[in-house]
Design an enzyme around this catalytic site. Structure first.
Site, PDB file in Angstrom:
ATOM      1  N   HIS A   1      51.469  21.753  30.635  1.00  0.00           N
ATOM      2  CA  HIS A   1      51.973  20.374  30.703  1.00  0.00           C
ATOM      3  C   HIS A   1      52.528  20.130  32.113  1.00  0.00           C
ATOM      4  CE1 HIS A   1      54.546  16.922  29.999  1.00  0.00           C
ATOM      5  NE2 HIS A   1      54.127  16.810  28.762  1.00  0.00           N
TER       6      HIS A   1
ATOM      7  N   ARG B   1      48.172  16.574  30.886  1.00  0.00           N
ATOM      8  CA  ARG B   1      47.568  17.720  30.199  1.00  0.00           C
ATOM      9  C   ARG B   1      46.051  17.538  30.195  1.00  0.00           C
ATOM     10  NH1 ARG B   1      49.950  17.551  24.246  1.00  0.00           N
ATOM     11  NH2 ARG B   1      51.228  15.716  24.668  1.00  0.00           N
TER      12      ARG B   1
ATOM     13  N   LYS C   1      44.188  14.434  28.421  1.00  0.00           N
ATOM     14  CA  LYS C   1      45.143  13.355  28.175  1.00  0.00           C
ATOM     15  C   LYS C   1      44.936  12.288  29.266  1.00  0.00           C
ATOM     16  CE  LYS C   1      48.707  13.541  25.776  1.00  0.00           C
ATOM     17  NZ  LYS C   1      49.054  12.710  24.602  1.00  0.00           N
TER      18      LYS C   1
ATOM     19  N   ASP D   1      49.014   8.874  33.896  1.00  0.00           N
ATOM     20  CA  ASP D   1      50.311   8.243  33.646  1.00  0.00           C
ATOM     21  C   ASP D   1      51.091   8.322  34.962  1.00  0.00           C
ATOM     22  OD1 ASP D   1      53.035   7.853  33.137  1.00  0.00           O
ATOM     23  OD2 ASP D   1      53.038   9.001  31.265  1.00  0.00           O
TER      24      ASP D   1
ATOM     25  N   CYS E   1      54.094   8.630  35.840  1.00  0.00           N
ATOM     26  CA  CYS E   1      55.190   9.573  36.088  1.00  0.00           C
ATOM     27  C   CYS E   1      54.668  10.939  36.567  1.00  0.00           C
ATOM     28  CB  CYS E   1      56.104   9.717  34.875  1.00  0.00           C
ATOM     29  SG  CYS E   1      55.327  10.399  33.412  1.00  0.00           S
ATOM     30  N   TYR E   2      53.414  11.244  36.227  1.00  0.00           N
ATOM     31  CA  TYR E   2      52.863  12.519  36.710  1.00  0.00           C
ATOM     32  C   TYR E   2      52.557  12.476  38.204  1.00  0.00           C
ATOM     33  CZ  TYR E   2      52.828  13.740  31.848  1.00  0.00           C
ATOM     34  OH  TYR E   2      53.236  13.990  30.573  1.00  0.00           O
TER      35      TYR E   2
ATOM     36  N   ASP F   1      53.839   3.442  33.639  1.00  0.00           N
ATOM     37  CA  ASP F   1      52.888   4.480  33.242  1.00  0.00           C
ATOM     38  C   ASP F   1      51.462   4.042  33.612  1.00  0.00           C
ATOM     39  OD1 ASP F   1      50.940   5.667  31.572  1.00  0.00           O
ATOM     40  OD2 ASP F   1      52.298   5.974  29.910  1.00  0.00           O
TER      41      ASP F   1
ATOM     42  N   ASP G   1      59.792   0.870  33.413  1.00  0.00           N
ATOM     43  CA  ASP G   1      61.133   1.328  33.039  1.00  0.00           C
ATOM     44  C   ASP G   1      61.676   2.119  34.215  1.00  0.00           C
ATOM     45  OD1 ASP G   1      60.129   4.026  32.874  1.00  0.00           O
ATOM     46  OD2 ASP G   1      59.379   3.587  30.880  1.00  0.00           O
TER      47      ASP G   1
ATOM     48  N   HIS H   1      59.892   5.633  34.931  1.00  0.00           N
ATOM     49  CA  HIS H   1      58.628   5.591  35.656  1.00  0.00           C
ATOM     50  C   HIS H   1      58.817   5.062  37.079  1.00  0.00           C
ATOM     51  CE1 HIS H   1      56.845   6.209  31.646  1.00  0.00           C
ATOM     52  NE2 HIS H   1      55.913   6.838  32.341  1.00  0.00           N
TER      53      HIS H   1
HETATM   54 ZN   LIG Z   1      54.940   8.660  31.923  1.00  0.00          ZN
END
Ligand SMILES: [Zn+2]
Lengths: 538, 520
Positions: free
Chosen positions: A323, A371, A374, A377, A379-380, A447, A454, A457
């Site tokens: 992850h 991952r 997946k 996003d 935040c990654y 995201d 938010d 993020h």
């Molecule tokens: Zn995220």
């Protein structure tokens, strides 16, 4: 499979056409977005259906035909110029796609369709530069974060145990966008004082049990605003005792007494030990103390090593799935414990880790997923994106004497040749600026386009952007293998701007630098560390 | 407002006629006030010099009365004075109406109608009566509690119920609902601790009254280290409002264990909460604490273990119906497999069900790898996931390779089985080259004239690049990596170029053999 496009104004839907014959060649890599569009516009619809990729199908109500350009996608002229500047890598679906449909592939297809208009310079409400990249909309993102620090309405009760994160995310994001965050110093001090427990550490709020996550968030927030009063409000001796109580005999840390143990705990704990200059020795009162286990760091890197999975990535705890968020925690933890050139290869299988991390970046989206299989996003951009400076330092330093890490270390010129990176900075920056900015008056980062912004993020997308716009150097001193657990290596990082001829964003969209290990303003951790190291031992 | 004073000098000055109905209580009180000072009104309207002699005398006496100066006189003089007052029919002046203040809704009480004011007064009297009774009840209970030294006190249910109703009534009368705990006599011994938010707190949350009150009681019971059944009610209540509150979960767990509360009962309650809070992870740690406590009590009872295994698996299946990649559920599952020793075929079959519905579910692949390659029946304890384990039986490795191969044929571009295959080969200590022919099913490199190129999986190409590097077929490996960077996986171009660089340095082969053990 068809995907209605949700944006208002669209009167057609985009059809993702599966390849019928598995052996068919993918479209030539030179096919640009505009040529794909040209084909779509000029060809017989029957023809289109034989092409892999996406084609346009009119909805019964649509009366403007194949108006991909004018049917609600902004100014056709602007679109045409910018599309020509966008590499087709970011405007066309991947060239290999399996016919088999499952829940995973369906979500992935939907995400691509969701992102494509944003990436193709075709989204309403965004102003694109000549490279097809919108500006960083500071005038909306900055108020968004300031607002997150004001009084919050009742539904925020679900954040009652994670409020300290709100401080950290907002301050980090505001700093990155150029704001003066010292204006929050006094209020931060009076806000966090009642959150500290006499038994050491901070909870999520007044009267809540101490927990490593809010303690990390608060300590870093205090370090960010700086100043003696802020730093000295932390009870270091109590903190040290509490960390001893969290320490487990297997080397790991619990997040709170009786709480879960995972890689976040390892990272948060060493951040605190390092910044606060806490003694390493384990209090004999600690339940994990034994003659073989006498320091707060005993067995810790070994435990982190157990979190590497067969995929090469890092899981939250041994046995679990790789992850992205845990990959950053593990690497940053190791980079506090020692010289990245020595400690990372000592505890992790670097080639497998790099392979896994690299596979997290998708096209056409450009962003990172957390991952395997997946979705991307925002935040990654930090959790995965933030791993690269640490790994690049591990690879590109002057070769350590250690023989096996030498075997894949890469000479500086080689990395220079790769655009000085192992990943696509351009892809990440495109995803961030095109897909992650809330284009309404709400502001903030997110995201992906279908999600609301938010402060979490906003913070980590900006951290990812900063990392993609800068190059970090680990300034080695001496032989890494002899240094051992130096505890000073986390303070040997310096940054420089990545300047490219073909830079896709404008200079005004460059954000400030955040420390690659502590993720706070460059220099803040160093100052806090200096402040505490001048203190007498307790 | 004041009506004109009668003109006839001899006539008694008449008080202004009070209207039959006053719009507000303050108008009424004001009228009554004026009515009690007719000569003041007369003087104010006519002017002192226009008063008749008798009116002047009456006004003077009224002034003596109003100021109270007559009380300083001698007894005889006082007596004479009072007699005159009586003859002249001078009323006793009423004091100035006092400010009635505001009611609990912020309304000026002075603006009430006279009837409304009468009702208000009646309610106030009722309220103070109820409050007195309630205070007596608390006092009695407190005394009893002191006698019992803090142990539970027995009050008749009826009496408690009466008191509860009394407080409800108080709440209704005062127009502000009483808090759940404030209104519950069972909580009278706890003094809630309000939240200390600090000055000008950042990101302060406007809690609902209900949440703020419950948290005040939680802080108080935690400070007193109270572990009692009512703490379970309190924590359940808070969790229903905010399931992401780790402190509440941890305190609930310690209370459950202190009370030796039945674990199965708690588990089924937690199931409901978990299904309603998909993303919450505190629940899963809580569940783990429950199993840790339950397990030693059933470890010697295979039937009980089997029942637990089945019910837990069923529950996780429910969770996976909503999100088959829920990280917290999977982590819990890994914990459970070790705890209950579920390295068995039922577990593998259960994963296969998930993979049949979505062969790209990487969480399921990851779990399978763990179940197969951590089985204490044949694995080396503590062997790293990325390390060769010489104890892995060949047939197990063959079985797993076969399983992953089959999945690869279903969807060649699915990365999960490719990662799995690499993992198995590493575990079994086999060369990647042992699967060269398999990977070549998905890859045809172009001929020298550039024809016949057919790549159906970038992961196969990646795999082959490593195979060829392993076999020192550097040119082929280089072609594969170049194709990846130029065509099939362009976003990772820098990575593929880096791999090409390693090829040049001739370290690709060495690199592959590198594992944690080799380095340390
Ligand atoms: Zn995220």
């Amino acid at each position: 499979m068809t995907f209605p496009i949700k944006e208002k104004g669209h009167r057609h839907r985009v059809v993702f056409k599966r390849r019928r014959m598995p052996g068919t060649n993918p479209p030539s890599s030179s096919a640009s977005a505009s040529s794909t569009l040209d084909r779509a516009l000029s060809s017989d619809p029957q023809d289109l259906h034989q092409q892999p990729g996406f084609v346009i199908e009119e909805l019964p109500s649509g009366d403007e035909g194949l108006d991909f350009l004018s049917g609600g996608l902004g100014h056709p002229v602007a679109m045409a110029t910018s599309a020509a500047m966008i590499p087709d890598l970011f405007t066309t679906p991947p060239c290999i796609r399996d016919p088999l449909n499952t829940g995973t592939s369906q979500l992935q297809d939907e995400t691509i369709q969701e992102c494509l208009p944003y990436l193709s310079g075709a989204e309403y409400g965004l102003e694109y530069n000549a490279q097809g990249v919108p500006h960083l909309d500071r005038k909306r993102h900055i108020p968004f974060l300031h607002k997150s620090l004001r009084n919050l309405p009742a539904p925020y009760v679900v954040a009652d145990a994670s409020r300290p994160w709100m401080f950290y995310w907002a301050l980090t994001g505001l700093y990155a966008m150029g704001e003066d965050i010292t204006q929050y110093r006094d209020r931060l001090i009076s806000t966090v004082r009642p959150i500290q427990n006499a038994t050491g550490g901070f909870g999520g709020g007044n009267g809540q049990m101490s927990h490593l996550a809010p303690t990390y968030a608060i300590t870093l927030s205090l370090a960010m605003v700086g100043g003696e009063e802020a730093l000295d409000l932390i009870d270091r001796k109590a903190m040290w005792k509490w960390l001893g109580a969290l320490k487990q005999s297997n080397g790991a840390f619990q997040m709170s007494i009786g709480g879960e143990e995972d890689v976040r705990g390892a990272y948060c704990a060493v951040v605190l030990i390092s910044i606060l200059g806490l003694p390493l020795e384990l209090s004999p009162e600690s339940p994990s103390w034994s003659p073989e286990h006498t320091t707060l760091l005993s067995g810790l890197p070994e435990w982190v090593a157990k979190c590497q999975t067969f995929e090469g990535g890092i899981s939250g705890k041994p046995d679990a799935e790789s992850h992205g968020a845990y990959a950053f925690c593990a690497l940053a933890c190791l980079c506090i414990l020692g010289d990245p050139r020595a400690i990372i290869p000592k505890y992790l299988d670097v080639p497998r880790l790099i392979s896994w991390l690299s596979a997290r970046q998708y096209a056409p989206e450009g962003g990172f997923a957390g991952r395997t299989n997946k979705l991307v996003d925002g935040c990654y951009s930090h959790w995965v994106g933030g791993c690269w400076p640490l790994l690049e330092a591990c690879l590109e330093g002057p070769s350590p004497s250690h023989s096996s890490s030498e075997s894949y270390s890469i000479k500086k010129p080689a990395l220079e040749a790769l655009g000085r990176s192992l990943y696509s900075r351009e892809g990440l920056i495109r995803y961030i600026l095109c897909c992650c900015q809330d284009e309404t008056k709400r502001g903030g980062l997110r995201d992906k386009p279908s999600h609301n912004s938010d402060s979490y993020h906003t913070c980590y997308v900006l951290a990812g952007l900063s990392s993609a716009q800068h190059k970090w150097h680990f300034n080695a001193t001496g032989n890494p293998m002899e240094a051992g657990l130096t505890r000073s290596s986390a303070y040997q990082w310096t940054s420089e701007k990545v300047v490219e001829d073909s830079q896709i964003y404008d200079e005004e969209d460059r954000v400030r630098t955040l420390h690659p290990v502590f993720v706070i303003p460059e220099g803040a951790a160093e100052e806090a560390r200096a402040h505490f190291s001048s203190k007498e031992a307790f | 407002m004041a009506p004109k004073a009668p003109k006839a000098p001899k006539a008694q000055p008449k008080a202004p006629d009070p209207p039959e109905e006053y719009p507000t209580i303050s108008a009424k009180l004001q009228a009554e006030y004026l009515a009690s000072r007719p000569y003041q009104v007369l003087k104010d309207t006519k002017g002192l010099s226009n008063l008749s002699a008798s009116e002047k005398a009456a006004y003077a006496n009224y002034r003596f009365l109003e100021t109270g100066v007559w009380k300083t006189w001698g007894a005889a003089q006082q007596k004479e004075f009072l007699k005159t007052v009586e003859t002249q029919k001078i009323p006793t002046p009423l004091p100035l109406p006092r400010d009635l203040g505001r009611d609990n809704k912020g309304r000026e009480i002075a603006s009430y109608t006279p009837e409304g004011f009468a009702q208000f007064r009646k309610k106030e009297r009722q309220l103070s009566g109820l409050r007195r009774e309630s205070a007596r009840f608390r006092e009695r209970r407190e005394k009893a509690r002191r006698k019992q030294k803090g142990r539970g006190i027995e009050d008749s249910e009826g009496e408690i119920e009466d008191e509860r109703n009394r407080r409800k009534f108080i709440g209704v009368l005062q127009g502000k609902k009483m808090g759940i705990y404030e209104g519950d006599p069972r909580w009278d011994d706890v003094v809630p601790i309000p939240q200390d938010d600090g000055e000008g707190a950042l990101a302060a949350i406007a809690y609902s009254d209900e949440y703020a009150e419950a948290m005040g009681y939680l802080r108080a019971v935690m400070a007193a280290k109270e572990h009692s059944p009512r703490v379970l009610d309190l924590t359940e209540h808070i969790i229903s409002m905010n399931a992401a509150h780790y402190t509440v979960w941890l305190y609930r767990a310690s209370t459950l264990f202190a009370l030796e509360y039945p674990i199965d009962k708690e588990l089924s309650w937690v199931n409901e909460v978990a299904l309603e809070n998909q993303k919450n992870y505190q629940i899963w740690h809580h569940r783990q604490l429950l199993i840790d406590t339950l397990y030693p009590t059933i470890s010697s009872d295979p039937t009980a273990i089997h029942a637990l295994e089945t019910s837990e698996r069923d529950f996780m299946t429910q969770m996976f119906d909503q999100d088959a990649k829920n990280y917290h559920v999977w982590s819990y599952r890994q914990y459970l497999v070790r705890k209950l020793n579920l390295f068995n075929t039922t577990e593998l079959q259960s994963i296969e069900v998930l993979l049949r519905s979505d062969v790209r579910n990487n969480s399921a692949w990851s779990h399978r790898f763990f179940v197969v390659f951590s089985d204490p029946a044949y694995c080396t304890p503590g062997s790293a996931a990325t390390a060769h384990d010489p104890r892995i039986p060949a047939d197990i490795a063959d079985r797993e390779i076969g399983f992953a191969k089959a999945a690869t044929f279903e969807a060649p571009q699915n990365q999960s089985p490719w990662n799995y295959i690499r993992g198995v080969l590493r575990k079994a200590g086999r060369e990647l080259a042992s699967l060269e022919a398999f990977a070549e099913e998905f890859v045809k490199l172009p001929s020298e004239s550039g024809e016949g190129e057919d790549v159906r999986s970038s992961h196969a190409l990646d795999f082959l690049a490593d195979v060829w590097a392993e076999k020192d077929e550097t040119a082929k490996a280089d072609t594969a990596l170049r194709l990846l960077g130029d065509k099939y996986d362009r976003i990772r171009r820098n990575y593929w170029e880096w791999r090409r660089g390693l090829l040049d340095a001739g370290v690709e082969g060495k690199m592959k053999g590198l594992s944690v053990e080799d380095v340390s």
